[in-house]
Design a protein around this motif. Structure first.
Motif, mmCIF file in Angstrom:
data_model
loop_
_atom_site.group_PDB
_atom_site.id
_atom_site.type_symbol
_atom_site.label_atom_id
_atom_site.label_comp_id
_atom_site.label_asym_id
_atom_site.label_seq_id
_atom_site.Cartn_x
_atom_site.Cartn_y
_atom_site.Cartn_z
ATOM 1 N N ASP A 110 15.694 -15.072 -12.163
ATOM 2 C CA ASP A 110 15.394 -13.986 -11.230
ATOM 3 C C ASP A 110 14.919 -14.593 -9.915
ATOM 4 O O ASP A 110 13.855 -15.193 -9.840
ATOM 5 C CB ASP A 110 14.319 -13.073 -11.808
ATOM 6 N N THR A 111 15.722 -14.445 -8.888
ATOM 7 C CA THR A 111 15.380 -14.993 -7.573
ATOM 8 C C THR A 111 14.978 -13.901 -6.590
ATOM 9 O O THR A 111 14.907 -14.139 -5.387
ATOM 10 C CB THR A 111 16.575 -15.766 -6.993
ATOM 11 N N SER A 112 14.699 -12.703 -7.094
ATOM 12 C CA SER A 112 14.449 -11.563 -6.199
ATOM 13 C C SER A 112 13.065 -11.559 -5.581
ATOM 14 O O SER A 112 12.844 -10.913 -4.558
ATOM 15 C CB SER A 112 14.665 -10.249 -6.970
ATOM 16 N N ALA A 113 12.099 -12.290 -6.189
ATOM 17 C CA ALA A 113 10.724 -12.227 -5.688
ATOM 18 C C ALA A 113 10.594 -12.791 -4.278
ATOM 19 O O ALA A 113 9.769 -12.349 -3.492
ATOM 20 C CB ALA A 113 9.780 -12.962 -6.637
ATOM 21 N N GLY A 114 11.401 -13.803 -3.963
ATOM 22 C CA GLY A 114 11.437 -14.299 -2.589
ATOM 23 C C GLY A 114 10.512 -15.436 -2.255
ATOM 24 O O GLY A 114 10.496 -15.908 -1.125
ATOM 25 N N SER A 123 17.352 -24.771 -2.289
ATOM 26 C CA SER A 123 17.028 -25.517 -3.507
ATOM 27 C C SER A 123 17.600 -24.787 -4.719
ATOM 28 O O SER A 123 17.890 -23.588 -4.670
ATOM 29 C CB SER A 123 15.511 -25.666 -3.661
ATOM 30 N N THR A 124 17.734 -25.492 -5.830
ATOM 31 C CA THR A 124 18.314 -24.873 -7.024
ATOM 32 C C THR A 124 17.431 -23.767 -7.589
ATOM 33 O O THR A 124 17.945 -22.788 -8.139
ATOM 34 C CB THR A 124 18.557 -25.933 -8.112
ATOM 35 N N ILE A 125 16.124 -23.877 -7.447
ATOM 36 C CA ILE A 125 15.244 -22.865 -8.017
ATOM 37 C C ILE A 125 15.389 -21.524 -7.315
ATOM 38 O O ILE A 125 15.076 -20.476 -7.878
ATOM 39 C CB ILE A 125 13.766 -23.331 -7.966
ATOM 40 N N ALA A 126 15.915 -21.535 -6.092
ATOM 41 C CA ALA A 126 16.069 -20.305 -5.317
ATOM 42 C C ALA A 126 17.448 -19.681 -5.490
ATOM 43 O O ALA A 126 17.749 -18.660 -4.871
ATOM 44 C CB ALA A 126 15.817 -20.585 -3.834
ATOM 45 N N GLN A 127 18.289 -20.281 -6.329
ATOM 46 C CA GLN A 127 19.665 -19.826 -6.461
ATOM 47 C C GLN A 127 19.944 -19.216 -7.831
ATOM 48 O O GLN A 127 19.347 -19.613 -8.831
ATOM 49 C CB GLN A 127 20.632 -20.999 -6.249
ATOM 50 N N SER A 128 20.881 -18.275 -7.844
ATOM 51 C CA SER A 128 21.426 -17.799 -9.108
ATOM 52 C C SER A 128 22.347 -18.871 -9.678
ATOM 53 O O SER A 128 22.681 -19.850 -9.005
ATOM 54 C CB SER A 128 22.198 -16.494 -8.890
ATOM 55 N N THR A 129 22.765 -18.678 -10.927
ATOM 56 C CA THR A 129 23.593 -19.678 -11.593
ATOM 57 C C THR A 129 25.050 -19.516 -11.180
ATOM 58 O O THR A 129 25.849 -18.878 -11.862
ATOM 59 C CB THR A 129 23.430 -19.587 -13.115
ATOM 60 N N THR A 130 25.376 -20.083 -10.037
ATOM 61 C CA THR A 130 26.717 -20.027 -9.466
ATOM 62 C C THR A 130 27.369 -21.408 -9.582
ATOM 63 O O THR A 130 26.688 -22.392 -9.908
ATOM 64 C CB THR A 130 26.631 -19.647 -7.979
ATOM 65 N N GLU A 329 15.921 -29.525 -1.893
ATOM 66 C CA GLU A 329 15.747 -30.020 -3.259
ATOM 67 C C GLU A 329 14.645 -31.069 -3.322
ATOM 68 O O GLU A 329 13.861 -31.113 -4.284
ATOM 69 C CB GLU A 329 17.061 -30.578 -3.792
ATOM 70 N N LEU A 330 14.555 -31.914 -2.307
ATOM 71 C CA LEU A 330 13.465 -32.883 -2.250
ATOM 72 C C LEU A 330 12.112 -32.185 -2.187
ATOM 73 O O LEU A 330 11.152 -32.579 -2.864
ATOM 74 C CB LEU A 330 13.639 -33.798 -1.033
ATOM 75 N N LEU A 331 12.041 -31.145 -1.386
ATOM 76 C CA LEU A 331 10.780 -30.410 -1.268
ATOM 77 C C LEU A 331 10.458 -29.640 -2.541
ATOM 78 O O LEU A 331 9.282 -29.415 -2.863
ATOM 79 C CB LEU A 331 10.837 -29.477 -0.061
ATOM 80 N N LEU A 332 11.495 -29.252 -3.287
ATOM 81 C CA LEU A 332 11.248 -28.610 -4.581
ATOM 82 C C LEU A 332 10.506 -29.572 -5.509
ATOM 83 O O LEU A 332 9.608 -29.156 -6.248
ATOM 84 C CB LEU A 332 12.574 -28.174 -5.205
ATOM 85 N N PHE A 333 10.883 -30.856 -5.487
ATOM 86 C CA PHE A 333 10.148 -31.851 -6.274
ATOM 87 C C PHE A 333 8.659 -31.765 -5.952
ATOM 88 O O PHE A 333 7.808 -31.814 -6.849
ATOM 89 C CB PHE A 333 10.653 -33.259 -5.938
ATOM 90 N N ILE A 334 8.335 -31.660 -4.657
ATOM 91 C CA ILE A 334 6.935 -31.664 -4.231
ATOM 92 C C ILE A 334 6.238 -30.369 -4.619
ATOM 93 O O ILE A 334 5.182 -30.384 -5.271
ATOM 94 C CB ILE A 334 6.838 -31.881 -2.703
ATOM 95 N N TYR A 335 6.813 -29.224 -4.243
ATOM 96 C CA TYR A 335 6.147 -27.944 -4.482
ATOM 97 C C TYR A 335 6.003 -27.658 -5.973
ATOM 98 O O TYR A 335 4.935 -27.253 -6.451
ATOM 99 C CB TYR A 335 6.914 -26.807 -3.812
ATOM 100 N N ALA A 336 7.104 -27.854 -6.723
ATOM 101 C CA ALA A 336 7.079 -27.521 -8.146
ATOM 102 C C ALA A 336 6.346 -28.574 -8.967
ATOM 103 O O ALA A 336 5.785 -28.265 -10.015
ATOM 104 C CB ALA A 336 8.506 -27.354 -8.659
ATOM 105 N N GLY A 502 17.136 -23.807 -21.923
ATOM 106 C CA GLY A 502 18.530 -23.489 -21.661
ATOM 107 C C GLY A 502 18.982 -23.905 -20.271
ATOM 108 O O GLY A 502 18.418 -24.804 -19.642
ATOM 109 N N THR A 503 20.003 -23.198 -19.783
ATOM 110 C CA THR A 503 20.618 -23.529 -18.494
ATOM 111 C C THR A 503 19.609 -23.525 -17.360
ATOM 112 O O THR A 503 19.682 -24.351 -16.444
ATOM 113 C CB THR A 503 21.746 -22.526 -18.181
ATOM 114 N N ARG A 504 18.655 -22.592 -17.381
ATOM 115 C CA ARG A 504 17.700 -22.459 -16.291
ATOM 116 C C ARG A 504 16.299 -22.917 -16.684
ATOM 117 O O ARG A 504 15.309 -22.480 -16.091
ATOM 118 C CB ARG A 504 17.666 -21.011 -15.792
ATOM 119 N N GLY A 505 16.225 -23.813 -17.663
ATOM 120 C CA GLY A 505 14.938 -24.403 -17.989
ATOM 121 C C GLY A 505 14.454 -25.297 -16.849
ATOM 122 O O GLY A 505 15.215 -25.651 -15.940
#
Length: 559
Positions: A110-114, A123-130, A329-336, A502-505
């Motif tokens: 769910d990427t709707s929260a924004g 980044s991948t965390i902000a995307q649907s599974t496309t 994606e690099l910044l996702l490493f940092i934030y997450a 799973g896929t989005r773990g």
């Protein structure tokens, strides 16, 4: 007659307007799924209840999630915003695991929260599974390969953990035996670790704290600037709590002067690092080899391969600062990877402080696994199997509940526990096992859940010894007796949904587990966490994007 017509038309118009307002603005519950009746009568839905709960307890995920016990149902619905479908809460660890592992075609991220769409939209965390998401994930997948983690990343995390033990030695000396607040220490150490593992440069945040304690003078470093920036961005996640229109909130926030200032600091530093690495690889990549020996961090691996790919294709090597997907994606490493690790480590020391027997057992197990003077080296630490350490980490993840919810959205009309769930419905699944959920008849579960249950032996998990006394911290619940009569670690003793699946773990699960392992081993083998007085031992939660303890005090004694 004319007046009567006008009155009739006006009356009908008022009725129609009332119907339209009620249909568009008021909650429309999904049939058969429990909900709060009063919330359904107001445009604001459940937000007043959530806000009241948060104001009282400074958390809401677990208290609101526990409504399932009151309703006698493993599923209930919340009304979060006008114009939106109900928000579904699932409180059943077995079904949560089924959604994550076996129902990816029905439930996407769910990427709707924004939240992530605002900071790192590519980044991948902000995307649907496309297909684009899958291609991007493949680009980065080797940064989580066990060999790369062992050869490249582990030494950076180990260095940060060593610095933390040095800081605590200094703080212990200056504390005069009094409890000290270590929440910031973990924040500094976690950012030191993940920043170096991601970008290959040291921030030296922990060392700056040591210098300040030893000299009594403030130390100005770029690391402190980056820590302030990262903390600011992490704290902005709280903006979405109680927001009626997240998109409007996001639009206003992006125009805030403070937001722009911190974004500029972040962008400037990332650009500098990317350009430096780009120039370094241009000198060493001559086409005779793949240059793997020059990798010092996650950024190096992906940037180097991107440059080699362009060379082989006979194309100009792209400017990495213009590659939005790489930057985000690099910044996702940092934030997450920063706040999650820091928060979980805060819970760990609180649990150790309040469970002295478990702490002693863990230290005894570590000393038996790593005999001799001094701390184990990084190679031994990450490869040696220490069952009680594994069990302690799993139990810490369960009790901490750092990420309280796993967020999904239905991609098609589907069912949960026999209830019809339309496509486009947000589903929040409680991630950690904290209590026994409401019993569910097998016929109400999904076919994939029933099949997995039979394959696993058909035993109700709530009846197992590992599922008893869930309000207690007990690493022993993660053990079983094998066929030879030996007590061994059992990763499947309970459903563990802390990282999704799973896929989005969670993409960074291996890195996170390695970081927890290294930090825990070095701190436990260096210090005892003695009991602290009640006034600094609160277990009250402060929930924003993550569930953090409001207090994190320890009383240290060198081992």
């Amino acid at each position: 007659m004319m007046d009567l017509t006008f009155v009739t038309v006006g009356f009908l118009a008022a009725i129609l307007l009332r119907v339209l307002v009620k249909r568009l603005l008021y909650p429309r519950p999904l049939p058969g799924i429990p909900y709060d009746k009063e919330s359904a009568k107001r445009i604001s839905g459940d937000l007043p209840n959530i806000t009241e709960t948060f104001n009282e307890l400074t958390e809401w995920s677990r208290p609101i999630g526990r409504r399932s016990l009151k309703y006698g149902s493993p599923i209930h619905q919340l009304f979060m915003n006008p114009f939106t479908k109900p928000y579904i809460i699932v409180d059943d660890p077995r079904e949560v695991a089924d959604i994550a592992l076996r129902r990816a075609k029905e439930f996407d991220k769910d990427t709707s929260a924004g939240v992530w769409q605002t900071f790192i939209p590519k980044s991948t965390i902000a995307q649907s599974t496309t297909p684009e998401y899958k291609a991007q994930r493949r680009t980065w997948q080797d940064t989580m390969h066990p060999d790369f983690l062992r050869k490249v990343m582990a030494k950076h995390i180990y260095a940060a953990a060593e610095d933390l033990t040095k800081l605590w030695a200094v703080r212990c000396f200056h504390s005069a035996g009094q409890p000290i607040d270590v929440s910031e220490d973990f924040s500094y150490a976690a950012l030191d670790a993940i920043w170096t593992a991601t970008f290959g440069e040291r921030l030296d945040l922990v060392n700056a704290q040591i210098q300040m304690l030893e000299t009594g003078k403030p130390v100005k470093t770029k690391g402190l600037d980056m820590h302030t920036t990262v903390q600011y961005i992490n704290n902005l996640a709280n903006t979405w709590r109680g927001s009626y229109w997240p998109a409007l909130t996001r639009w206003r926030m992006q125009r805030n002067p403070a937001y722009r200032k911190y974004m500029e600091v972040k962008d400037r530093e990332v650009d500098r690092i990317l350009l430096g690495a780009f120039a370094r690889f241009q000198k060493v990549l001559d086409g005779t080899n793949d240059g793997e020996e020059f990798d010092t961090c996650a950024m190096d691996l992906v940037l180097r391969r991107s440059m080699i790919s362009a060379q082989k294709a006979g194309k100009p090597i792209p400017d990495p600062t213009k590659d939005a997907r790489m930057r985000d994606e690099l910044l996702l490493f940092i934030y997450a990877g920063h706040d999650t690790t820091s928060t979980t480590l805060q819970w760990f020391v609180k649990l150790m402080t309040n469970n002295q027997d478990a702490q002693t057992k863990l230290r005894d197990a570590l000393e038996a696994a790593f005999p001799g003077d001094g701390l184990p080296d990084v190679a031994d630490l990450i490869t040696k199997d220490v069952p009680y350490l594994n069990a302690t980490i799993e139990e810490t993840l369960r009790c901490a509940g750092t990420a309280g919810r796993m967020l999904r959205i239905t991609t098609t009309d589907t069912e949960l526990f026999g209830h019809k769930i339309p496509a486009g419905t947000s589903v929040a699944a409680l991630a950690s096992v904290q209590w026994h959920p409401v019993p569910v008849p097998e016929e109400k579960r999904s076919p994939s859940s029933r099949a997995a249950f039979e394959k696993a032996g058909g035993v109700d998990w709530t009846l197992k010894p590992s599922a008893q006394d869930l309000d207690k911290f007990a690493p022993e619940r993660w053990f079983k007796i094998d066929e030879d009569g030996n007590e061994v670690f059992d990763a499947n003793a309970l459903f563990q949904n802390a990282f999704g699946g799973g896929t989005r773990g969670c993409f960074g699960r291996r890195l996170a587990m390695m970081e927890l392992r290294i930090m825990i081993v070095l701190t436990v083998m260096s210090f005892k966490f003695l009991p602290v007085p009640p006034e600094v031992n609160s277990f009250q939660v402060h929930e924003q994007l993550l569930r953090a303890p409001r207090q994190c005090f320890v009383k240290l004694e060198a081992v």
